[in-house]
Write a protein that holds these residues in place. Sequence first.
Motif, short mmCIF file in Angstrom:
data_model
loop_
_atom_site.label_atom_id
_atom_site.label_comp_id
_atom_site.label_asym_id
_atom_site.label_seq_id
_atom_site.Cartn_x
_atom_site.Cartn_y
_atom_site.Cartn_z
N LYS A 141 0.81 -1.20 0.00
CA LYS A 141 0.00 0.00 0.00
C LYS A 141 0.85 1.26 0.00
O LYS A 141 0.49 2.27 -0.62
CB LYS A 141 -0.93 -0.02 1.23
N ARG A 142 1.98 1.22 0.66
CA ARG A 142 2.82 2.42 0.78
C ARG A 142 3.92 2.48 -0.28
O ARG A 142 4.80 3.33 -0.21
CB ARG A 142 3.44 2.47 2.19
N TRP A 143 3.87 1.58 -1.23
CA TRP A 143 4.85 1.64 -2.32
C TRP A 143 4.61 2.90 -3.15
O TRP A 143 3.47 3.26 -3.46
CB TRP A 143 4.72 0.40 -3.20
N SER A 144 5.70 3.53 -3.54
CA SER A 144 5.61 4.73 -4.38
C SER A 144 5.69 4.33 -5.85
O SER A 144 5.93 3.17 -6.20
CB SER A 144 6.75 5.69 -4.04
N SER A 332 -4.25 0.94 -3.69
CA SER A 332 -4.89 1.58 -2.53
C SER A 332 -6.41 1.57 -2.68
O SER A 332 -7.11 1.64 -1.69
CB SER A 332 -4.39 3.00 -2.38
#
Length: 332
Positions: A141-144, A332
């Motif tokens: 979810k926090r991958w850029s 997301s």
Amino acid sequence: MGRKSDLQAQEKASILSLWGEKRTIKDISKIVSRSESSIKRVIRQSKRNSNTLFVTKRNGPKKELSRCDIRRLKGLVHNNPTLNLPNICSEYQNIIKRRVSFSTVRRRLHESGYFGRISTRKPFINQKNKEKRVKWAKDHKRWSQENYQKIIWSDESRFQLFDEGKRYVWRKNDEKLKKGCVTHVVQGGGGSVLVWGCISWNSKGPFVFVDGTVNSDVYLSLLKKHLVRLVYSKKICTQPVFQDDNEPPHRSKTVMEWLSKQKKFSHMEWPANSPGLNPIENVWSEIKRKIRNSYPLPSNLDELKEKIKEEWENIPSSYIQSLINSLPRRVS
């Protein structure tokens, strides 16, 4: 002759405006296409109500279904979306204890936003795989965008010679069977071509036609010959991540052992039944759409291969990069 609809506020305003310009009743009647008696009535009402415009409410028949009845109907369809109209009417009549026509039920459902539609097809996912998909999404979810730009996305796709997808044409009503306006369909699709390919942020390829089917030996050969060459080229970043789906040949013991021994790249864990997350799926769909809408269509497998290769080469890098950059939003 049937009765015309009631005068609207805009029409009344036009009539009064023309009357204020000293036009005659006869002239106004011709301009607004209304009877002289209607014009006179509007002017009388305007004088009586101090020039206030209003639309007279016509007393119609009482609605067959009350608000409470409509709520019950909406609840029935919401909880049982697969019922057809006769079954909806039958069950609904049992609920409200009186007869209601098909047309009334259909009309009230349309007014409430319910319409008959073909159900959406999607892969079946059991509970275990659902949990894996949720876990994968939370882990990433926090991958850029930069994280996803390091991935080599791979997949196979099969192209039918006579694709049964929708193809739009411009034609007149009597040109339904005109050459060029017909999509030919044959049993079995007329043959097909299997393609394996990869995309990444800075590279489009490799792109390989595969004869027959893909088993573990064929797949391992593709990786050794084409993936390794891509990794050692200067087209992609250092230490990339290789992605593939969970097809049985991809997860065979020999393939997994070979992938685990690689030092130049790592292997990405992938959730089951998740084609919507792989951007190369969008590339395959775009190529199929362009071939389906091309003219003339390929008439044999050799022409189909040439067309696939041509459309693959014409896919702009900006399109691939936009797909990759959309992954944080998709996850997301």
